[in-house]
Enzyme design. Sequence first.
Site, short mmCIF file in Angstrom:
data_model
loop_
_atom_site.label_atom_id
_atom_site.label_comp_id
_atom_site.label_asym_id
_atom_site.label_seq_id
_atom_site.Cartn_x
_atom_site.Cartn_y
_atom_site.Cartn_z
N CYS A 1 1.55 16.29 -7.22
CA CYS A 1 0.29 15.96 -8.11
C CYS A 1 -0.12 17.01 -8.83
CB CYS A 1 -0.92 15.20 -7.36
SG CYS A 1 -2.16 14.73 -8.46
N CYS B 1 -3.28 18.01 -9.97
CA CYS B 1 -4.80 18.06 -10.28
C CYS B 1 -5.40 19.27 -9.39
CB CYS B 1 -5.69 16.96 -9.25
SG CYS B 1 -5.29 16.69 -7.61
N CYS C 1 -4.87 14.95 -13.07
CA CYS C 1 -3.48 14.98 -12.27
C CYS C 1 -2.38 14.93 -13.32
CB CYS C 1 -3.53 13.50 -11.39
SG CYS C 1 -4.84 13.39 -10.17
N LYS D 1 -3.57 3.77 -4.68
CA LYS D 1 -4.50 4.81 -4.46
C LYS D 1 -5.69 4.40 -5.44
CE LYS D 1 -5.14 9.71 -4.97
NZ LYS D 1 -4.53 11.18 -5.37
N ARG E 1 -11.64 17.47 -2.36
CA ARG E 1 -11.67 18.19 -3.58
C ARG E 1 -12.22 19.62 -3.36
NH1 ARG E 1 -13.36 13.21 -7.37
NH2 ARG E 1 -11.22 12.02 -7.39
N ARG F 1 -11.33 9.86 -12.82
CA ARG F 1 -9.95 9.49 -12.53
C ARG F 1 -9.78 7.87 -12.75
NH1 ARG F 1 -9.11 14.08 -8.06
NH2 ARG F 1 -8.83 16.04 -9.74
N GLU G 1 1.30 -2.66 -7.92
CA GLU G 1 1.41 -1.33 -7.82
C GLU G 1 2.63 -0.96 -6.94
OE1 GLU G 1 0.92 1.24 -9.58
OE2 GLU G 1 -1.11 1.12 -10.68
N LYS H 1 -4.62 4.19 -0.09
CA LYS H 1 -5.61 5.32 0.14
C LYS H 1 -6.64 4.83 -0.63
CE LYS H 1 -6.11 10.30 -0.73
NZ LYS H 1 -5.48 11.42 -1.44
N SER I 1 -10.61 12.55 3.38
CA SER I 1 -11.75 13.27 3.69
C SER I 1 -12.97 12.84 4.12
CB SER I 1 -11.64 14.52 2.80
OG SER I 1 -12.12 14.05 1.57
N TYR J 1 -6.71 14.02 9.36
CA TYR J 1 -7.23 15.18 9.79
C TYR J 1 -7.56 15.11 11.21
CZ TYR J 1 -7.50 15.66 4.79
OH TYR J 1 -7.20 15.33 3.26
#
Length: 324
Positions: free
Chosen positions: A120, A122, A130, A195, A205, A217, A233, A248, A274, A313
Amino acid sequence: MYFPVYRPRRFRRTENLRRMVRETSLRVDQLVYPLFVMPGKGVKNPVPSMPGVHQFSVDTLLKEVKSAAGLNIPAVLLFGLPSAKDEWGSEAHAESGAVQQATRAIKDRYPDLVVITDVCLCEYTSHGHCGLLKGKEVDNDATLEVLAKTALSHAQSGADLVAPSDMMDGRVGAIREALDESGLDQVGILAYSAKYCSGFYGPFRDAADSAPQFGDRRAYQMDMANSEEAMREVALDIEEGADMVMVKPALPYLDIIRRVKDEFDRPVAAYNVSGEYAMIKAAAANGWLDEQRVMMETLIAIRRAGADLILTYFAKDAAKVLRA
């Protein structure tokens, strides 16, 4: 009092009975560990909004990768931060870029570890969007060439899978063509196919320094209300050559994970993002819930919905629990 012959509680009495009839399992093989890499040496910057998560330079990243590999985690996902940003995201495809350097270093030290690279712009653009801009709009078709160039640079550095997360129309096909024309037909594509434009990305971010400098976005990431569009998609990405597809975020879109798993013959990944991570960490820090228990409940829920792989994570923490 009348009871039915079948009593479901009979198989809940002990842990071994529960294990025998447990329908959904989580294995360390299904975990992917996201990592943030940046230029420099000796860097290990904590991300305040994501306790336990850091930005690493390549040398310190290798220590973290060693820790993950020691827990038998099979794959890492690399996000890069540049030394400088510009309007075109030039460092995204630089041979000396942080992701490219980290990929080479990991594959040299841990050749069997699967390296997935996020594709990406971004993190690399001065405006934080992006793709390349035309005025205040992201220019879809002009962006495809840069994305393909970036994916190719990752693959040439040794990436096993490239993961376009930009949500530009046609980017999977452009990347597949670039890889194949360069003799890298064995490099796979993990497409961020569904996404959503989500409020759960805030801490990421901070970690990737990728907040847009104006607007948002919504013009290229998916609307949270749509599920049929997600199926379109996914279908388009598969037609263009995606080897694996992703949903996501994960928790607000478990229904989408289930639909994708049921309707398409491809491995399905889900990103435990996140914000989902940070919520559990914050609540646990306040004593409001049991972090380990909720972590495992969350990951099992994502698996139960149909995910074959989970990007999280919590990968190291979950791997320790599973090993124990």
